[in-house]
Write a protein that holds these residues in place. Sequence first.
Motif, short mmCIF file in Angstrom:
data_model
loop_
_atom_site.label_atom_id
_atom_site.label_comp_id
_atom_site.label_asym_id
_atom_site.label_seq_id
_atom_site.Cartn_x
_atom_site.Cartn_y
_atom_site.Cartn_z
N TYR A 1 8.36 1.32 5.44
CA TYR A 1 7.87 0.65 4.24
C TYR A 1 9.06 -0.02 3.53
CZ TYR A 1 3.96 3.88 4.99
OH TYR A 1 2.92 4.62 5.53
N TYR B 1 9.94 -2.50 0.34
CA TYR B 1 9.25 -2.99 -0.84
C TYR B 1 10.21 -3.31 -1.97
CZ TYR B 1 9.91 1.82 -2.43
OH TYR B 1 10.46 3.03 -2.79
N LEU C 1 5.22 3.73 0.05
CA LEU C 1 5.32 2.56 -0.82
C LEU C 1 5.13 2.96 -2.27
CD1 LEU C 1 5.18 -0.46 -1.63
CD2 LEU C 1 2.77 -0.43 -0.91
N THR D 1 6.06 -6.36 -3.98
CA THR D 1 5.75 -6.86 -2.64
C THR D 1 6.13 -5.80 -1.62
OG1 THR D 1 7.92 -7.91 -2.49
CG2 THR D 1 6.10 -9.28 -3.28
N VAL D 2 5.47 -5.84 -0.45
CA VAL D 2 5.73 -4.85 0.58
C VAL D 2 5.62 -5.50 1.96
CG1 VAL D 2 3.31 -4.14 0.65
CG2 VAL D 2 5.07 -2.58 1.50
N TYR E 1 5.12 -3.78 5.76
CA TYR E 1 4.90 -2.53 6.48
C TYR E 1 4.92 -2.79 7.98
CZ TYR E 1 2.42 1.46 8.45
OH TYR E 1 2.06 2.53 9.22
#
Length: 202
Positions: free
Chosen positions: A104, A106, A123, A170-171, A173
Amino acid sequence: ADTVPTGTDKTLILPTGIGTAGQYLKNSATPGTLEFGTLPVDGITWETTQSVVGLTSFTWTGIPSTTKELWMVFSNVSAGNADNTTEAAWLRFGNGSIDSSTSYAYNVQNDGNSVRNSADSKLRLNMNGWQSNALSWSGIFHIVKLDTHWVGSWQLGDTAAAFDVVSNGTVRYTGNTTIDRVQLLMSSTNAWDNGKVMIGYE
């Protein structure tokens, strides 16, 4: 049935029932054997709204493997410890099981502060606390499949008229190409005392 231009006949096996209003006929897993299907509403399937009161985590399962977009809608979610100003909420995804690997990446910020992590095991959704009667968060989280990974963003704001606080981020993955479950959890054993969350997918 006349299958012009070949001119040969094909056999289609109809369902034993008559279906319900709004359904349509489609091929089943066995070609030629028909079954009823239900048209999606606006293309998005929304699960039943989930109350988080008294919970420290909740996991949604059964998300179809064909899903390419996920939404989470938060309404007045707050934590039960009124004195805890650092309580954070987190998300994890998974396929078959919840993924706690460092996949993750972020960036989350609110109230002039920010946290960036390029390899976390979950996250982080917010910077400030989710404390009772002080911050009650509402907003939308959205994530989209892009090739073999997922990219998303969110915005959550206080709707308790207590503080002018907005949390956004924002992320990226990379743990699974398929997401069939989502877990929402607190950063401690402190439970939520208010709020509902709904998840949708397409």
